[in-house]
Scaffold this active site. Sequence first.
Site, PDB file in Angstrom:
ATOM      1  N   ASP A  91       0.854  -1.189   0.000  1.00  0.00           N
ATOM      2  CA  ASP A  91       0.000   0.000   0.000  1.00  0.00           C
ATOM      3  C   ASP A  91       0.879   1.224   0.000  1.00  0.00           C
ATOM      4  OD1 ASP A  91      -2.589   1.480   0.449  1.00  0.00           O
ATOM      5  OD2 ASP A  91      -1.534   2.039   2.298  1.00  0.00           O
ATOM      6  N   GLU A 129      -0.592  -1.496  -6.232  1.00  0.00           N
ATOM      7  CA  GLU A 129      -1.754  -0.729  -6.670  1.00  0.00           C
ATOM      8  C   GLU A 129      -1.537  -0.203  -8.083  1.00  0.00           C
ATOM      9  OE1 GLU A 129      -3.295   1.989  -3.327  1.00  0.00           O
ATOM     10  OE2 GLU A 129      -1.186   1.686  -2.865  1.00  0.00           O
ATOM     11  N   CYS A 175     -12.646  -4.192   5.032  1.00  0.00           N
ATOM     12  CA  CYS A 175     -12.082  -5.006   6.109  1.00  0.00           C
ATOM     13  C   CYS A 175     -11.383  -6.220   5.500  1.00  0.00           C
ATOM     14  CB  CYS A 175     -13.170  -5.453   7.077  1.00  0.00           C
ATOM     15  SG  CYS A 175     -12.584  -6.543   8.403  1.00  0.00           S
ATOM     16  N   CYS A 216     -13.314  -9.600   7.069  1.00  0.00           N
ATOM     17  CA  CYS A 216     -14.654 -10.048   6.659  1.00  0.00           C
ATOM     18  C   CYS A 216     -15.107  -9.476   5.323  1.00  0.00           C
ATOM     19  CB  CYS A 216     -15.671  -9.692   7.745  1.00  0.00           C
ATOM     20  SG  CYS A 216     -16.036  -7.917   7.871  1.00  0.00           S
ATOM     21  N   CYS A 264     -13.295  -2.290  11.983  1.00  0.00           N
ATOM     22  CA  CYS A 264     -14.452  -2.740  11.207  1.00  0.00           C
ATOM     23  C   CYS A 264     -15.742  -2.582  12.015  1.00  0.00           C
ATOM     24  CB  CYS A 264     -14.273  -4.199  10.789  1.00  0.00           C
ATOM     25  SG  CYS A 264     -15.625  -4.818   9.768  1.00  0.00           S
ATOM     26  N   CYS A 277     -17.438  -6.605  11.991  1.00  0.00           N
ATOM     27  CA  CYS A 277     -16.906  -7.730  12.764  1.00  0.00           C
ATOM     28  C   CYS A 277     -16.010  -7.303  13.918  1.00  0.00           C
ATOM     29  CB  CYS A 277     -16.142  -8.694  11.856  1.00  0.00           C
ATOM     30  SG  CYS A 277     -14.570  -8.048  11.227  1.00  0.00           S
ATOM     31  N   ASP A 322      -3.008   1.234   7.167  1.00  0.00           N
ATOM     32  CA  ASP A 322      -2.197   0.938   5.985  1.00  0.00           C
ATOM     33  C   ASP A 322      -1.938  -0.564   5.849  1.00  0.00           C
ATOM     34  OD1 ASP A 322      -2.129   3.622   5.460  1.00  0.00           O
ATOM     35  OD2 ASP A 322      -0.131   3.950   6.314  1.00  0.00           O
TER      36      ASP A 322
END
Length: 388
Positions: A198, A280, A334, A337, A353, A356, A363
């Site tokens: 990232d 990315e 997330c 999940c 999240c 969950c 990051d």
Amino acid sequence: MCSIVRLVVQVKLLPTPEQAAALEATLNAVNTAACQVSRLAHQQRTFRNYDLRKHAYEEIKAGYGLAAQAAQHVIKKVADAYTTLHANLRNGNLGKPGSARRRSVESTPIAFRPDAAHPYDDRCLSWQIDVATVSIWTVRGRVKKVAFTASAEQLKTLAAHRKGESDLVHRDGMWFLIATCDLPDVPLTPPGGFVGVDLGIANIATTSTGARHSGKGLNAVRHRQRELRRRLQAKGTKSAKRLLKKRRRTEARFAADTNHRIAKQIVTEAERTGQGIALEDLQNIRDRVRLRKPQRVTLHSWSFHQLGAFITYKAARAGVAVIHVDPSYTSQQCSACGHVDRKNRPDQETFLCTSCGFAEHADVNAARNIASRGVAGWAVSHAADDAA
């Protein structure tokens, strides 16, 4: 599967004053000729290499004292410059159709600086790598035994893999040759998973393994350089402009060195663990993201594209697979999940999240999402190969 690795090796020339004068006169002549060819191409709307030769070859060869091969390189340099310009126009990089900027670009011939880089092939330049010298064509005749300096690794790479053209560069009073080297194909190791990377503002790069590259020290350097640049620009004196030019080179070297070190660490970790690297896809990132003004400054001043390129070529040399994935919503999703919600980011550093309850550094969570997309993307793109 194999990948072709193309690298450039930069060596510093150590010419005598007489040799340097001949090199300077040569760059001046070829770039003055290039400006003339550019004006001719713009007037006649003729931009293809072979078409330009019919109109300009004899004129610049006789008028500027150029050898036959050098004259052809001048024409090709102009044709390549217009190819790049037209590609930028088509892609909208120089303004929308009808805009003032675009009209200005379209109505003005491309100009070349007197000391702009110039390509040499093996007819105009020969390397004596064992004694670290080159023989190079100039407008004052062939200049022999021009010394250069390079590391042992660079000399080894040049001797074994140099291929194609080399560019003569004059920068900050120094002379360089930049040679293209084609390394042999490296077998690509089938990845047993992916390390997600990232790219961001607070941390330049964060991996799905939890490694964060940047931190306060590096950001402090970037901030200090930015403030110094702002003060010098406000002064506007000749000495301030000279210092600005010098600082620009220093900043570029600092960014490149930092990106090299980060890329090396990421590739080494992926190679050690037998994984690929998921990056990315940052195409048009400057137009795509919305940031506060201080973050926009950082986004525009740091070369994320360069970092991605360094990771890609270092990975290719190591036989590590690289895949580019869509970064959309990776910071809001997330990694445990899959729930996507802007409220999952209560602040810049924290991911929590709302579905969950999974908590992680923001990051790192985004990097894990990128890694998962890398696995999925690789499976889809290589399904046919596996079936065969």
